[in-house]
Design a protein around this motif. Sequence first.
Motif, short mmCIF file in Angstrom:
data_model
loop_
_atom_site.label_atom_id
_atom_site.label_comp_id
_atom_site.label_asym_id
_atom_site.label_seq_id
_atom_site.Cartn_x
_atom_site.Cartn_y
_atom_site.Cartn_z
N THR A 238 0.83 -1.20 0.00
CA THR A 238 0.00 0.00 0.00
C THR A 238 0.86 1.26 0.00
O THR A 238 0.58 2.23 -0.70
CB THR A 238 -0.94 -0.01 1.22
N ASP B 93 -5.36 -1.51 -5.11
CA ASP B 93 -4.83 -2.05 -3.84
C ASP B 93 -5.74 -3.16 -3.35
O ASP B 93 -6.86 -2.89 -2.92
CB ASP B 93 -4.75 -0.92 -2.80
N GLU B 94 -5.27 -4.39 -3.42
CA GLU B 94 -6.04 -5.56 -2.98
C GLU B 94 -7.50 -5.47 -3.44
O GLU B 94 -8.42 -5.49 -2.62
CB GLU B 94 -6.01 -5.67 -1.44
MG LIG Z 1 -2.20 -2.81 2.10
#
Ligand SMILES: [Mg+2]
Lengths: 221, 332
Positions: free
Chosen positions: A47, A168-169
């Motif tokens: 992140t 992000d994910e």
């Molecule tokens: Mg993360």
Amino acid sequence: MPDLRVRELSVEYGSGGEVIRPLDGFEMSAPPGSLVLLLGPSGSGKTTLLSCLAAIQSPSAGTIDFGDIAVSTLAGKERTAFRRHTVGIVFQAFNLVPSLTAAENVMAPLLAAGVGWAGASARAASLLERVSLGHRATHRPGELSGGQQQRVAIARALVHDPPLILADEPTAHLDHTQVEGVLGLLAGLMDGERVMVIATHDDRVLALGGQRVDLGRRTAR
Amino acid sequence: MIAVAAITLVLALTLLLSGFRDGIDVETARTVRALGGDSFVVREGVSGPFTTVSQLAEDVTEVVLSLPGVERADPIVSIRHAIESSPVTDVYLVGARPNGLGMPAVSAGRQPRARGEAVLDARAGRKVGDRVALGGRTFDVVGLVRGVTVWAGVPAMFVTLADAQDLVFAGARSATAIVVSGTPQARRVGLSIVDADRARADLKRPLANAITTIDLLRFFLWIVAAAIVGSVLYVSALERSREFAVFKAFGTDSWDLVGTLVVEAFVLSALSAAAAVALSRVLAALFPAVISFPARTMVLLPLVALTVGLVGSLAGARRAIVVDPATAFGGP
Ligand SMILES: [Mg+2]
Ligand SMILES: Nc1ncnc2c1ncn2[C@@H]1O[C@H](COP(=O)(O)OP(=O)(O)O)[C@@H](O)[C@H]1O
């Protein structure tokens, strides 16, 4: 020909005397039209790296260049313009505004950038069509499944047709029936010279192919 | 929107309490005016015509009439009394001469002309033709008046002077005050002249403690209303921290966010103020007391709402400026 180059990147978090350095001399490059998968367990700095790539966070050392833009040194209006026009971000937590409809959520970044209501509305309609949610345009996030919310969020990330997409994910909060739809959509975004960076520790995302960068190994201590 | 509802409610309550307080002044002025005189003559040493029962001979009327500046004078007998019913209806009893000063214009029926006849304020909930018992006698309601009440909604009851003299002075030809039209230009030993201003103060005095309390409450309620408006806006800004972070991550200028917030606060406060005005008018009908909304209140309320709304939005604006767009990456 925008390519992405990361050199000697370090990020430090100083919390109460103890310094955490999730990224330390990190190197990476991606040619135009490529996909990068950032892998690694939680806490490995995925992140943090995306945040730097999006010109949201400033690194402690090192450089990030996207084409001829020196991302890591952007400031003020140029930084705002970069965030607005060059990057599209898909968040782990979707981050739709709960009080706005799907269409209004997609329109929001356009309206904020000064596009008129009619233009924004037409663009939102066509993007929602593209993520197969044209029929859900007037629904609020609370009335949509996680997968549908993430597809709205992807449509929102595409409003300015950005040459750099960061995710992000994107599948972390989705159950397996919804993952396929979102992955198919992300795969479909790979066109032309667009660079896409997806952080994940979800093995199902590996099916997208692309260059793998494992952050976990680099920072293992 | 729950914020609008909460703000509307507290603003409406503030308006109502304010209106109740202002209503006391309006009620008092209205009732004193309904009696028709410009001033009152009472026994020396008495604070006014309404709150103390003190005896004057009915003939004093002739003395008062002979004073320069007096156009007309009529005796009244007034006292706090109650209609025997269940529940008991408190009334402010006034005995006056038919067509004389002290006898108000009726809105229905006619004035009492004979013994055993009465006029009641509509607040007493009686109709023309009803019969009421008071002080061991019965009275036929021959007429109604409107807006002649005292002490936050106690209805007035008018009877003939003779009936009131029977009830209060065991039939003696006495009066508690002389209502005068015109202003007496000379004094007489043993008598004091009470002008309309002092008469109103006299009528209101039994509520003095209540009024002080309400004034204080009203002051605090205005502050509470302001605090609630401010904090609702502040909390809603806190809740939206993530939203602000997301917008900044998308390249929205902080100042654009601030502008949006200020406009939102303005619209929210204006809507709530408008809704509160409407709601308080509807609710006012439920109260027995006079609820009055002078222009002062109507100007003050939107001003307070808008000012506090803007101040509250500044707290949110600060949020929007300091929030780190990186927090948008966090989990839900
Ligand atoms: Mg993360
Ligand atoms: N704002 C911050 N302040 C201090 N430490 C942070 C902050 N953000 C992240 N970290 C730390 O940096 C490391 C990397 O975090 P992160 O980039 O979120 O990893 P990942 O996304 O791979 O899970 C973690 O140890 C985390 O605790």
